[in-house]
Enzyme design. Structure first.
Site, PDB file in Angstrom:
ATOM      1  N   ASP A  94       0.869  -1.176   0.000  1.00 23.83           N
ATOM      2  CA  ASP A  94       0.000   0.000   0.000  1.00 23.83           C
ATOM      3  C   ASP A  94       0.896   1.213   0.000  1.00 23.83           C
ATOM      4  O   ASP A  94       2.042   1.145   0.425  1.00 23.83           O
ATOM      5  CB  ASP A  94      -0.811   0.046   1.295  1.00 23.83           C
ATOM      6  CG  ASP A  94      -1.953  -0.933   1.270  1.00 23.83           C
ATOM      7  OD1 ASP A  94      -2.342  -1.333   0.169  1.00 23.83           O
ATOM      8  OD2 ASP A  94      -2.444  -1.287   2.350  1.00 23.83           O
TER       9      ASP A  94
HETATM   10  P1  ATP Z   1      -3.332   2.853   0.029  1.00 24.35           P
HETATM   11  O1  ATP Z   1      -3.210   2.985   1.511  1.00 24.35           O
HETATM   12  O2  ATP Z   1      -3.795   1.559  -0.474  1.00 24.35           O
HETATM   13  O3  ATP Z   1      -2.173   3.439  -0.719  1.00 24.35           O
HETATM   14  P2  ATP Z   1      -4.978   5.064  -0.061  1.00 24.35           P
HETATM   15  O4  ATP Z   1      -5.088   5.189   1.396  1.00 24.35           O
HETATM   16  O5  ATP Z   1      -4.166   6.054  -0.822  1.00 24.35           O
HETATM   17  O6  ATP Z   1      -4.550   3.669  -0.455  1.00 24.35           O
HETATM   18  P3  ATP Z   1      -7.779   4.960  -0.113  1.00 24.35           P
HETATM   19  O7  ATP Z   1      -7.744   5.114   1.345  1.00 24.35           O
HETATM   20  O8  ATP Z   1      -8.518   3.834  -0.744  1.00 24.35           O
HETATM   21  O9  ATP Z   1      -6.367   4.968  -0.742  1.00 24.35           O
HETATM   22  O10 ATP Z   1      -8.291   6.312  -0.723  1.00 24.35           O
HETATM   23  C1  ATP Z   1      -8.619   6.448  -2.073  1.00 24.35           C
HETATM   24  C2  ATP Z   1      -9.090   7.839  -2.360  1.00 24.35           C
HETATM   25  O11 ATP Z   1     -10.238   8.122  -1.575  1.00 24.35           O
HETATM   26  C3  ATP Z   1      -8.093   8.940  -2.012  1.00 24.35           C
HETATM   27  O12 ATP Z   1      -7.275   9.239  -3.110  1.00 24.35           O
HETATM   28  C4  ATP Z   1      -8.970  10.102  -1.656  1.00 24.35           C
HETATM   29  O13 ATP Z   1      -9.307  10.833  -2.819  1.00 24.35           O
HETATM   30  C5  ATP Z   1     -10.219   9.459  -1.120  1.00 24.35           C
HETATM   31  N1  ATP Z   1     -10.228   9.448   0.353  1.00 24.35           N
HETATM   32  C6  ATP Z   1      -9.267   9.005   1.177  1.00 24.35           C
HETATM   33  N2  ATP Z   1      -9.620   9.156   2.447  1.00 24.35           N
HETATM   34  C7  ATP Z   1     -10.835   9.719   2.461  1.00 24.35           C
HETATM   35  C8  ATP Z   1     -11.751  10.121   3.493  1.00 24.35           C
HETATM   36  N3  ATP Z   1     -11.495   9.961   4.770  1.00 24.35           N
HETATM   37  N4  ATP Z   1     -12.931  10.677   3.104  1.00 24.35           N
HETATM   38  C9  ATP Z   1     -13.216  10.817   1.810  1.00 24.35           C
HETATM   39  N5  ATP Z   1     -12.404  10.469   0.821  1.00 24.35           N
HETATM   40  C10 ATP Z   1     -11.231   9.910   1.112  1.00 24.35           C
END
Ligand code: ATP
Length: 905
Positions: free
Chosen positions: A337
């Protein structure tokens, strides 16, 4: 309270059949939870919420187990045999060896178990409770009846709960009912006679929340829970074993049978052909068997493994399933990740984009110090676009996190992305308390990686309803037909927003969008249908999350070690590529998105997966396909994950790695390893340690087998050549015992070889006895034999007494084994360096102990009587040392020849 709880335990009330109020009243609890004082009082009265899960065999059983071993049977038979022959000294020595061997096994096993116990304790789960009306995260062990527990997807239910409130709560109860399909929970009472699986109004300890949220009151803890009652059935003693250990044990068994057969042959040959006395031949055959069987090997391997697991734990990699230690050493691909693992997860909003302006935000971290600026000029709240003010209010409201100041240091409690948004809004001059007071929340759709947005429903005091939606911009854009501008609402200019998004993402920023939708004041619930369309886009946020310094180094180290690192992220492709470039993952140009993965069939994906290192905008189900594709290409794959939906991919991966801090219990449960610090660098270190463990196990084999074989050759040749035995049976037992305890044991503590992370991963199907082993074992065995037997014959020719010649022969053998130990510091490389010769403390301790023991063996009168040894002269030691040195140099020469002509290392 204690009386009531006793009633519960003595005669469990059927809480599922009562209304939830009854449970609350019974435990004198309230919706806002117990007071901290009351909870502490109950904890003292009732005890911890803890179940003894593993039924440990007591020390006596453990001791008894040490005798249940084919070698010990042979030794006991030999002791009885010698007793019949009235060779009392032999009987005594053999029995002493049996006892010493058993006690060493006993102590070692105990230590290994302790080490693993300590590690298991590091994984104790947490629970979110309401106490004094405040949410708190506490160790699940401190829960008491009456506590109000909050559940959400991914949690492991920490105690038996009567549910008070559920929102699409689904729980997987396989541990209790065997049914792996999650059950939808409700709060209405069910029939008294309902079976466990039908008690929809309850959440049972140990089960896993697979979806939704809930709240419940604790009705039973610890042994009183349903799982506590049946824990005796569930408890499995986790065996300290791995495929390699099993393979060696099997190999050991086959070897033992061959050796026993060979010993019988030697007995027959000696007795009938060479006319040795039956008693003498019996003892010779026994000593042959005992000296050749590598009885210490399993114990040493277990210890090596336990030491490895302990070292990994110290460096934040907690092994949940032991075979993973070995698999880690063979890993060829790590899928990681991004957020928090490869990056710091310290988010800061840097850019704000509205339809009319582009703003910068100053200040770093979560401290609400900084300002909103345009071209370096500060802007106060009233100078900002109204759309931005609304957007900033939106992210304050559509937010489940908060910022706390600890000794001047600002930290986020909750999700770092949300923390960054809060800090930005505060920098602009907004106050979270005031905003939430003005527009309280009525309902929400929580953020999930699957749908990539979060939405909340609010009502202001004029009765107007608002839905705020924040999330991945592409996702939010699909819900918006309008955008907010200085001139009011206008039809959305999708191109503008896409370009802005790309621009922010290209510079490595994580992009979030915020939108609002007005709804009637009468709407009290929020569902997915409500956010499908009709929202107005307010602004974009560009958030930086710098790569971890140590991750950059660790990625480089992995590449050197022939391990490919792939980033699998929910973020935008451009963000992922830009961050990837900074970390050394991918070429900064190519990335595959979740959408692309969906378009590919399995064959296409298998082709793509090898060359591409960045996978963006993925959802957890894509991870499963990625692991499967990599495995189909022959990769041994490690995969990280934290969410409940990551569990299938974690299970499927060769090494599933869960995050200790932000990971859900469900992901931990599905994984082989948990990272206590969520840090990629810890994975690289664990791989290194995994390789070290495997190497050390090989080293123990490389030491034990040739030294055992050398001893047996000495006996076999003596019999075949009708010569005096250069070692008596008790002497063989002695050598075997002291060398395996001191020398081979030292190998379990060997630190990592310097070049370990410059080699390619080991092939997982590589046989235990590789080419090197098949060659080096006979080579060293012959050297040892030649020295021992040769020195004995030489002493014989000098005309010394047999006892004297034997003492010299034994010390020759031990010296050979001791010097050979130093060769094994590095399996292939030469050891002519400070680290090579002096780098291992354990080895020098072992050498010192062995020297003292051997001097006692040679000079102590009691030992002389027991073992038939006799003091020897200084010049004998001179020859012994020269032989030891010769073994050392010859093995180094062998390594050199192999390096030069046969292998490239
Ligand atoms: P990884 O940890 O796998 O690298 P990530 O944490 O970057 O993944 P996700 O957490 O799935 O990915 O987030 C994907 C997208 O969702 C982000 O790019 C952001 O645009 C949106 N996002 C992340 N956190 C939030 C939140 N708390 N509320 C709303 N949207 C969010």
């Amino acid at each position: 309270m204690s009386n009531k709880s006793n009633t519960v335990s003595d005669n469990p009330l059927k809480w599922h059949a009562y209304k939830s109020d009854k449970a609350l009243a019974h435990f004198e609890s309230r919706a806002e939870g117990l007071s901290v004082i009351e909870a502490e009082k109950r904890l003292a009265e009732i005890g911890q919420n803890h179940i003894e899960t593993s039924q440990r065999s007591g020390p006596l059983v453990r001791l008894a187990r040490q005798f249940n071993n084919i070698l010990i049977y042979i030794l006991i038979a030999a002791a009885i045999g010698t007793a019949f022959l009235e060779h009392w000294v032999d009987t005594f020595v053999i029995l002493a060896v049996v006892l010493i061997n058993a006690s060493i096994g006993f102590v070692q096993e105990g230590k290994a178990e302790q080490a693993l116990d300590a590690i298991r304790n590091m994984l104790s789960p947490q629970a979110v409770v309401l106490r004094n009306g405040q949410r708190q995260t506490i160790p699940a062990e401190q829960l008491v009846p009456g506590d109000i527990v909050l559940l959400q997807a991914g949690d492991k239910v920490p105690a038996d709960l009567r549910l008070l409130d559920t929102r699409s709560l689904r729980i997987e109860e396989a541990v209790l009912t065997g049914e792996s399909v999650p059950v939808e929970k409700r709060i209405d009472p069910v029939a008294t006679s309902a079976s466990l699986g039908d008690r929809l109004s309850m959440a049972y300890s140990g089960t896993l929340v697979s979806f939704g949220r809930g709240r419940g009151v604790v009705v039973a803890t610890g042994a009183q829970t349903e799982i506590g009652r049946i824990s005796a059935m569930l408890s499995k003693v986790e065996m300290i074993t791995t495929p390699l250990l099993r393979q060696t044990a099997e190999f050991g068994r086959i070897l033992s049978i061959i050796i026993i057969f060979l010993s019988a042959l030697i007995f027959a040959f000696g007795y009938w052909v060479r006319d040795y006395a039956a008693a003498e031949m019996f003892l010779a055959a026994v000593s042959l068997a005992v000296s050749t069987i590598p009885e210490g090997l399993p114990a040493i391997m277990t210890i090596t493994l336990a030491i490895g697991v302990q070292k990994m734990a110290r460096r934040n990699a907690i092994i949940r399933r032991l075979p993973a230690v070995e698999t880690l050493g063979a890993v060829t691909t790590i899928c990681s990740d991004k957020t928090g693992t490869l990056t710091c997860n310290e988010m800061t909003v840097q850019a704000l984009v509205t339809a009319d302006h582009q703003y910068q935000v100053s200040g770093v971290g979560y401290a609400p110090q900084g300002a909103i600026e345009i071209d370096g000029k500060m802007r106060d709240l009233d100078q900002l676009d109204p759309a931005l003010v609304m957007g900033l209010k939106g992210v304050l409201l559509c937010n489940d996190s908060w910022l706390v100041e600890k000794e001047g240091d600002w930290q986020v409690s909750g999700d770092p992305t949300e923390g960054a948004l809060l800090a930005a809004a505060i920098k602009a001059g907004l106050d979270p308390k005031i905003e939430t007071g003005l527009c309280p929340r009525t309902d929400l759709i929580p953020f999930e990686s699957d749908h990539k947005f979060m939405a909340t429903l609010h009502h202001d005091h004029q009765g107007q309803g608002y839905i705020f939606i924040k999330g991945a911009p592409e996702r939010v854009l699909t819900m918006c037909q309008h955008q907010a501008t200085a001139a009011g609402e206008q039809p959305i200019d999708a191109d503008f927003w896409h370009q802005s998004m790309e621009r922010l993402a290209d510079s490595g920023q994580r992009v979030l969008a915020i939108a609002v939708k007005k709804v009637p004041g009468t709407q009290m619930e929020l569902g997915f249908d409500d956010v499908k369309a009709g929202a107005v886009l307010l602004n974009l946020f560009g958030i930086i999350d710098p790569p971890r310094e140590e991750a950059i180094k660790a990625v480089a180290e992995c590449h050197q070690a022939g391990i490919r690192v792939k980033m699998i992220t929910g973020d935008h492709a451009a963000t992922a590529k830009a961050i990837g470039l900074q970390l050394g993952i991918g070429d900064g140009k190519t990335a595959i998105t979740g959408h692309d993965i969906e378009q590919m069939d399995d064959t296409a994906l298998q082709k793509a997966v090898t060359d591409v290192d960045i996978f963006a905008r993925t959802s957890p189900e894509h991870k499963l396909r990625l692991v499967a594709a990599l495995q189909a290409q022959g990769h041994v794959t490690a995969m990280t994950g934290d969410g409940v939906n990551d569990a299938p991919a974690l299970k499927r991966a060769d090494v599933g790695i869960a995050m200790g801090k932000k990971g859900t219990e469900a992901s931990k449960e599905a994984s082989e390893m948990v990272l206590a610090d969520d840090n990629f660098a810890s994975i690289a270190r664990a791989v290194k340690e995994g390789r070290t463990v495997y190497n050390n196990i090989r080293k123990s084999i490389l030491h034990m087998l040739p030294t055992n074989a050398g001893q047996s050759l000495t006996i076999i040749f003596a019999i075949l050549l009708a010569h005096q035995l250069p070692l008596t049976p008790v002497q063989v037992l002695w050598v075997n015992m002291v060398t395996s305890v001191t020398l081979a044991m030292a190998l379990a503590f060997e630190p990592t070889e310097p070049g370990v992370m410059r080699r390619h991963p080991r092939r997982p199907d590589m046989p235990l006895l590789s080419g090197l082993m098949l060659w080096r074992i006979p080579f060293v065995a012959l050297l040892l034999w030649a020295g021992t037997f040769g020195h004995f014959v030489y002493m014989d020719m000098l005309g010394v007494m047999d006892d004297y010649a034997r003492t010299v022969a034994i010390n020759t053998l031990v010296a050979g084994q001791l010097f050979y130990l130093f060769n094994l510091r590095y399996i292939d490389q030469h050891v002519f360096s400070v680290d090579g010769l002096f780098g291992s403390k354990a080895m020098w301790i072992a050498v010192a102990v062995l020297i003292v023991i051997q001097l006692a063996f040679t000079y102590a009168p009691l030992m002389n009587t027991l073992f038939g040894t006799t003091p020897i002269a200084l010049e004998d030691w001179g020859r012994i040392l020269v032989f030891g040195l010769l073994v050392f140099l010859l093995v180094e020469l062998e390594k050199w020849v192999r390096r030069r002509y046969f292998i490239s290392v």
